[in-house]
Motif scaffolding. Structure first.
Motif, mmCIF file in Angstrom:
data_model
loop_
_atom_site.group_PDB
_atom_site.id
_atom_site.type_symbol
_atom_site.label_atom_id
_atom_site.label_comp_id
_atom_site.label_asym_id
_atom_site.label_seq_id
_atom_site.Cartn_x
_atom_site.Cartn_y
_atom_site.Cartn_z
ATOM 1 N N PHE A 121 35.275 31.088 19.185
ATOM 2 C CA PHE A 121 34.704 32.429 19.092
ATOM 3 C C PHE A 121 33.219 32.330 18.791
ATOM 4 C CE2 PHE A 121 36.481 31.395 14.944
ATOM 5 C CZ PHE A 121 35.513 31.774 14.036
ATOM 6 N N GLY A 122 32.463 33.258 19.387
ATOM 7 C CA GLY A 122 31.025 33.236 19.272
ATOM 8 C C GLY A 122 30.496 34.138 18.181
ATOM 9 N N ASN A 123 29.183 34.169 18.069
ATOM 10 C CA ASN A 123 28.490 34.926 17.028
ATOM 11 C C ASN A 123 28.890 36.401 16.962
ATOM 12 O OD1 ASN A 123 25.908 36.823 16.740
ATOM 13 N ND2 ASN A 123 25.692 35.178 15.240
ATOM 14 N N PRO A 124 29.030 37.123 18.093
ATOM 15 C CA PRO A 124 29.358 38.551 17.988
ATOM 16 C C PRO A 124 30.674 38.843 17.279
ATOM 17 C CG PRO A 124 28.478 38.074 20.162
ATOM 18 C CD PRO A 124 28.698 36.751 19.478
ATOM 19 N N ALA A 125 31.579 37.870 17.219
ATOM 20 C CA ALA A 125 32.847 38.102 16.520
ATOM 21 C C ALA A 125 32.623 38.407 15.049
ATOM 22 C CB ALA A 125 33.758 36.881 16.673
ATOM 23 N N THR A 126 31.574 37.837 14.458
ATOM 24 C CA THR A 126 31.275 38.073 13.046
ATOM 25 C C THR A 126 30.944 39.531 12.783
ATOM 26 O OG1 THR A 126 30.354 35.836 12.968
ATOM 27 C CG2 THR A 126 29.856 37.268 11.108
ATOM 28 N N PHE A 127 30.475 40.222 13.810
ATOM 29 C CA PHE A 127 30.054 41.609 13.656
ATOM 30 C C PHE A 127 31.155 42.592 14.042
ATOM 31 C CE2 PHE A 127 26.288 39.067 13.970
ATOM 32 C CZ PHE A 127 25.440 39.622 13.034
ATOM 33 N N SER A 128 32.383 42.110 14.159
ATOM 34 C CA SER A 128 33.536 42.965 14.427
ATOM 35 C C SER A 128 34.634 42.587 13.444
ATOM 36 C CB SER A 128 34.033 42.762 15.860
ATOM 37 O OG SER A 128 35.308 43.360 16.038
ATOM 38 N N TYR A 129 34.907 43.471 12.490
ATOM 39 C CA TYR A 129 35.903 43.117 11.473
ATOM 40 C C TYR A 129 37.276 42.913 12.089
ATOM 41 C CZ TYR A 129 38.342 47.664 11.165
ATOM 42 O OH TYR A 129 39.105 48.771 11.418
ATOM 43 N N SER A 130 37.622 43.727 13.090
ATOM 44 C CA SER A 130 38.960 43.619 13.673
ATOM 45 C C SER A 130 39.099 42.341 14.491
ATOM 46 C CB SER A 130 39.258 44.840 14.537
ATOM 47 O OG SER A 130 38.287 45.020 15.550
ATOM 48 N N HIS A 131 38.062 41.962 15.217
ATOM 49 C CA HIS A 131 38.077 40.733 16.006
ATOM 50 C C HIS A 131 38.275 39.520 15.093
ATOM 51 C CE1 HIS A 131 35.809 38.295 19.378
ATOM 52 N NE2 HIS A 131 36.951 37.736 19.038
ATOM 53 N N THR A 132 37.454 39.457 14.033
ATOM 54 C CA THR A 132 37.536 38.328 13.110
ATOM 55 C C THR A 132 38.900 38.257 12.431
ATOM 56 O OG1 THR A 132 35.163 38.485 12.688
ATOM 57 C CG2 THR A 132 36.472 37.255 11.100
ATOM 58 N N LEU A 133 39.375 39.400 11.938
ATOM 59 C CA LEU A 133 40.662 39.410 11.247
ATOM 60 C C LEU A 133 41.788 38.921 12.147
ATOM 61 C CD1 LEU A 133 40.520 42.755 9.219
ATOM 62 C CD2 LEU A 133 40.638 40.442 8.266
ATOM 63 N N TRP A 134 41.773 39.356 13.410
ATOM 64 C CA TRP A 134 42.897 38.990 14.280
ATOM 65 C C TRP A 134 42.820 37.556 14.757
ATOM 66 C CZ3 TRP A 134 43.890 43.443 12.417
ATOM 67 C CH2 TRP A 134 45.172 43.982 12.557
ATOM 68 N N ILE A 135 41.618 36.990 14.870
ATOM 69 C CA ILE A 135 41.542 35.553 15.147
ATOM 70 C C ILE A 135 42.150 34.772 13.989
ATOM 71 C CG2 ILE A 135 39.969 33.598 15.362
ATOM 72 C CD1 ILE A 135 38.119 35.335 16.985
ATOM 73 N N VAL A 136 41.754 35.131 12.764
ATOM 74 C CA VAL A 136 42.305 34.449 11.590
ATOM 75 C C VAL A 136 43.816 34.654 11.515
ATOM 76 C CG1 VAL A 136 42.311 34.380 9.065
ATOM 77 C CG2 VAL A 136 40.144 34.581 10.301
ATOM 78 N N GLY A 137 44.263 35.899 11.761
ATOM 79 C CA GLY A 137 45.694 36.173 11.724
ATOM 80 C C GLY A 137 46.458 35.377 12.756
ATOM 81 N N PHE A 138 45.899 35.259 13.952
ATOM 82 C CA PHE A 138 46.539 34.477 15.007
ATOM 83 C C PHE A 138 46.544 32.996 14.648
ATOM 84 C CE2 PHE A 138 46.632 32.174 19.030
ATOM 85 C CZ PHE A 138 47.619 32.838 19.747
ATOM 86 N N GLN A 139 45.432 32.518 14.126
ATOM 87 C CA GLN A 139 45.332 31.110 13.731
ATOM 88 C C GLN A 139 46.380 30.756 12.681
ATOM 89 O OE1 GLN A 139 41.516 30.085 12.080
ATOM 90 N NE2 GLN A 139 42.077 27.965 11.659
ATOM 91 N N LEU A 140 46.532 31.615 11.672
ATOM 92 C CA LEU A 140 47.487 31.343 10.607
ATOM 93 C C LEU A 140 48.919 31.406 11.115
ATOM 94 C CD1 LEU A 140 45.805 33.411 7.746
ATOM 95 C CD2 LEU A 140 45.879 30.920 7.934
ATOM 96 N N ALA A 141 49.199 32.431 11.918
ATOM 97 C CA ALA A 141 50.578 32.608 12.375
ATOM 98 C C ALA A 141 50.987 31.543 13.381
ATOM 99 C CB ALA A 141 50.736 34.000 12.986
ATOM 100 N N ALA A 142 50.064 31.153 14.267
ATOM 101 C CA ALA A 142 50.386 30.170 15.297
ATOM 102 C C ALA A 142 50.211 28.737 14.814
ATOM 103 C CB ALA A 142 49.511 30.403 16.529
#
Length: 728
Positions: free
Chosen positions: A105-126
């Motif tokens: 994921f690139g820099n703009p992901a940091t500026f989207s709370y939902s994008h960042t949260l769901w990457i982390v959520g996917f990473q943890l779950a998968a």
């Protein structure tokens, strides 16, 4: 005709300036600065205003695309794309396990709370192991330094600009960047106010930047920051200028640090820094004796061979002079959500909990160095990266050795990109899934309140309905997760973190199946340091409360001090000034060998009208005579036989590019500055515009050239030579 004017905020860089969007019949027609914004007060940079061009760009991807056998893309439905991706993922997982999946994921992901949260959520779950980000080309060393100093990766001090008497900046150009790792709208005014009230601003940089031109410039040699900082500490200790009461209260390892820097006298370091020893001594004395002083380093200090050591020494210098957690010094803001505390309790992401398969690098906040991503794809063996997702990123442009990564991407079994455009990276993807712009989603700047010089936050509803069939990143991630039988944030019941996060499904207002971004945002707000605790704290934050203040809310007049004991999570509550990793690196710190074949050093350069590898497709920003140029000192150009405006070849041990030469005495001799983010091939770049060259073609991805502690790419101080290019 329906015309609306909607307050929102920019999500291109850290100031988060307030904007007013004019929407006519569902289409954005104009962006202008928001005069009612409490902090930016009617100012915004050209990039924020030019986002109208991005929003309405005819080159945007607005429908799911699938790659055909001939390499071209065809439009498909969402169901077709997601079902096919899901089927291919299930086959890969069945054959190679989830450890074969990866995400960048690139820099703009940091500026989207939902994008960042769901990457982390996917990473943890998968249970993803292959996770990469732009952080290894930007800021991960800062997080590792905080981990070593404070025991908390996300505790990052910021300079108290409104109260400081002496600001020492290294490798930062906030007049162009508008502040990085600090959220300070109208930062030019804050900086110029310092000398107006009798203070000083000193800028250490190999280039006399736009910021340095306004203040005092110290022209250091590229990648000499570690030697300079060690020399400043040596002078302060040797002359008894340290703040002993502050060290007694807050520090451990003072004696060890003193011994470790004892050999770094200004004379011993002069050959590496290029600085007169008397000037270094004067700088150390002035810093130590100032009524208050702040030390701030940014991207220029993060991309050298000793990036984590440099970030560590910046904070160590602040503490040794008594300026850490002190008015006018380096101070710690409160997080909007209690991320550090939650992470400490649940152990979700950290440092060095896993190691990369290639290079044995420690993870930083769950991510590995992007520089090894290509080798993780091409190196055979268990755990090989076979399926990659990228979101809001263009690693084939932004990581070193772009040819290597482009070649590796074509060897993936599955490559899926979530983005706005076809770019240099995803032109090789099997599927490109259209994402919304920041104006087409709600948002809350969760990471940035702690970095705000004036604590502040703002919630924005979506300004526009998504164009075409674009979807928010979190929705796409959620749909992909569903097709492989996982739910973001839902972990195994044996893990405490899994039980806590799984309980989010049962919160009032949440989906029966999974939480939603507004639900998590409201929960984070209400239970955070500024929260209303579900009505128990009068005037506290909640989403409902923020919706009543569309221009945002100032949470406090200034950052509180006296919080260091709360920040430090090491046992005993003391800042660790002598962790073994830092002492070992100081002991082995030697000047880089000089190769006569490569007598110069290249550094990066940020431009006002560019932002990393995007924004070049804005007609507003590209007006006029914009060219990709290398800034070269006239003496270095003369030695190479290069004249101003001529084409020149820049060659490193790892590659070669051609750019236009711009001669300027703003450069220190021996240093060449080349802007990053250029060199596009279609998609992001208008066909009639000069695309420039990619400076990362000069850089190495050899594991020996990746910084060990944080996995930072070495993009500054790389040896080069210059040669003239014969006219056609």
């Amino acid at each position: 005709m329906s015309i609306r004017e909607v307050p929102t905020y920019c999500r291109i860089c850290e100031p988060l300036c307030g904007l007013i969007a004019t929407v006519e019949d569902g289409k954005l027609v104009r962006l202008r600065p928001d005069k009612a914004h409490p902090l930016s007060q009617g100012t915004a940079c050209p990039k924020g205003i030019a986002f109208t061009d991005i929003q309405n760009d005819p080159d945007r991807v607005l429908y799911p695309l699938r790659r055909r056998p001939d390499g071209e893309f065809e439009r498909v439905s969402w169901d077709t794309a997601l079902d096919e991706i899901g089927a291919r993922l299930r086959t890969l997982i069945g054959a190679h396990g989830r450890e074969s999946l990866g995400w960048y994921f690139g820099n703009p992901a940091t500026f989207s709370y939902s994008h960042t949260l769901w990457i982390v959520g996917f990473q943890l779950a998968a249970g993803l192991r292959h996770v990469y980000s732009a952080g290894s080309q930007d800021i991960n060393n800062r997080f590792v330094a905080s981990h070593l100093l404070y025991g908390s990766l996300t505790s990052v001090p910021v300079p108290d600009l409104d109260r400081t008497d002496f600001l020492l900046m290294l490798g930062a150009n906030p007049l162009v960047s508008h502040g990085s790792a600090i959220s300070a709208p109208r930062i030019r005014e804050k900086l110029t106010a310092i000398p107006k009230r009798g203070g000083r601003v000193v800028v250490v940089d190999p280039r006399r930047t736009e910021t340095a031109r306004l203040f005092e410039h110290v022209g250091i040699r590229p990648d000499g920051d570690a030697w300079l900082l060690a020399a400043l500490l040596q002078v302060i200790f040797a002359e008894g200028l340290e703040d002993r009461p502050a060290l007694q209260r807050h520090a451990a390892g003072v004696r060890e640090l003193r011994r470790a820097v004892a050999g770094f006298t200004p004379e011993a370091t002069a050959a590496t820094t290029g600085l007169d020893p008397d000037r270094v001594r004067a700088l150390a004395r002035d810093l130590a004796r100032a009524e208050s002083a702040a030390v701030y380093g940014r991207t220029g200090t993060c991309l050298g061979r000793h990036a984590t050591l440099v970030a560590f020494l910046i904070d160590a210098l602040a503490l040794v002079t008594g300026n850490l957690d002190r008015p006018g010094g380096c101070v710690f803001g409160k997080e909007l959500a209690a991320v550090s505390e939650l992470n400490a309790r649940l152990g979700l992401i950290g440092y060095g909990r896993t190691r990369s398969r290639v290079g044995d690098f420690p993870d930083v906040l769950g991510t590995f160095p992007a520089a090894v991503m290509a080798k993780e794809i091409t190196t055979p063996g268990p755990g090989r990266l076979r399926a990659l997702f990228t979101s809001a990123g263009n690693p084939a442009s932004s990581v070193p050795n772009t040819r290597e990564l482009s070649t590796a991407l074509s060897q993936l079994d599955l490559f899926v990109s979530i983005d706005l455009y076809i770019n240099d990276t995803n032109r090789l993807a099997d599927y490109i899934l259209p994402a919304t712009t920041f104006l087409e989603r709600d948002d809350l700047p969760l990471p940035f309140t702690a970095l705000s010089t004036t604590p502040y936050t703002q919630y924005t509803e979506r300004v526009l309905e998504p164009y075409g069939e674009a979807r928010e990143e979190w929705q796409i991630i959620d749909a992909i997760a569903t097709r492989i039988g996982i739910q973001p944030f839902v972990l195994g019941p044996a893990r405490a973190a899994g039980r806590v996060l799984s309980s989010l499904r049962r919160l009032p207002g949440g989906s029966a199946a999974r939480p939603t971004p507004p639900l998590l945002a409201d929960l984070a707000l209400r239970t955070g340091p500024y929260g209303d605790w579900f009505g128990l704290r009068r005037g506290g934050l909640s989403l409902r409360m923020l919706r009543r203040h569309p221009h945002g809310i100032v949470l406090a007049d200034r950052i509180a001090t006296g919080v260091l004991r709360e920040v430090v999570r090491h046992k005993g509550g003391r800042v660790q000034l002598a962790p073994a990793e830092i002492i070992a690196e100081l002991a082995s710190l030697t000047a880089p060998p000089q190769d006569p074949a490569y007598p110069l050093r290249v550094i990066g350069l940020r431009e006002l009208k560019s932002h990393n590898s995007w924004m070049h497709n804005s007609e507003l920003l590209m007006r006029g005579d914009r060219d990709h140029t290398a800034r070269i000192h006239p003496k270095d150009a003369a030695a190479a036989g290069i004249s101003d405006g001529a084409r020149c070849r820049v060659t490193s041990p790892h590659g070669s590019i051609e750019v236009t030469a711009r001669l300027t005495e703003d450069m220190t001799e021996g240093a060449v500055a080349i802007p990053h983010g250029w060199g596009h091939r279609g998609g992001w770049w208008r066909a009639n515009a000069a695309g420039g060259a990619n400076v990362n073609d000069l850089m190495s991805t050899a594991t020996t050239d990746v910084e060990r502690l944080a996995g930072m790419s070495n993009l500054n101080g790389v040896p080069i030579r210059l040669d003239p290019v014969a006219s056609a």
